[in-house]
Design an enzyme around this catalytic site. Structure first.
Site: not given
Length: 169
Positions: A140, A153
């Protein structure tokens, strides 16, 4: 790389990005698609959907456990042949900063980073020996830019990108 007659494994394959990749790969007429996911029922449903385009095998796999990744690689190899493309796609997100509990940091690190390490350990020796094969790591945009509101994250996705770069080198 042409995907015709290739064996492709995707973790986190029953939903979202993983399922979308598998649907796209199915159009290339691979030899086999291996849908690895903790949600075996969803993986089996997708295998039935894709079964007309290629052999599709659903496998239960929790990528937070190294032995399950090793078992996935062994089963895919035994039932489908050498893995040509392994997409380490499974991932989780959690919020918070450095105050996030240690157990959350460990879980997200195992899934978003160590799963890539364990897959590489299980796959690279055979790929190097035969001179072919690809590892793909889903990371991502958070792997390049920090995600506000989620230190765990951001940190793990940065680490996944760094590992992929290290393997490529």
């Amino acid at each position: 790389m042409k995907l015709t007659d290739k064996v492709i494994v995707v973790t986190g394959g029953a939903h979202g990005i993983g399922a979308a990749m598998l649907r796209r790969f199915a159009g290339e007429k691979p030899r086999a698609l291996v849908i690895a996911d903790r949600d075996l029922a969803a993986a089996e449903a997708l295998a039935r959907e894709l079964g007309g385009a290629a052999r599709a095998l659903a496998v239960a796999c929790d990528v937070a456990r190294e032995q399950e990744i090793v078992s996935l690689v062994e089963r895919a190899g035994k039932e489908c042949g050498a893995i040509d493309l392994f997409v380490s796609n499974a991932g989780i997100a959690t919020g918070g900063g450095v105050e996030a509990p240690d157990d959350e940091w460990r879980r997200i690190f195992d899934i978003n980073v160590m799963a890539h390490v364990w897959a590489a350990r299980a796959l690279l020796p055979a790929m190097v020996a035969r001179g072919s094969g690809y590892l793909v790591a889903t990371a991502s945009a958070a792997g390049l830019l920090s995600m506000v509101g989620s230190a765990p994250y951001s940190v793990t996705k940065h680490a996944a990108v760094a590992l992929a770069e290290w393997i490529a080198i």
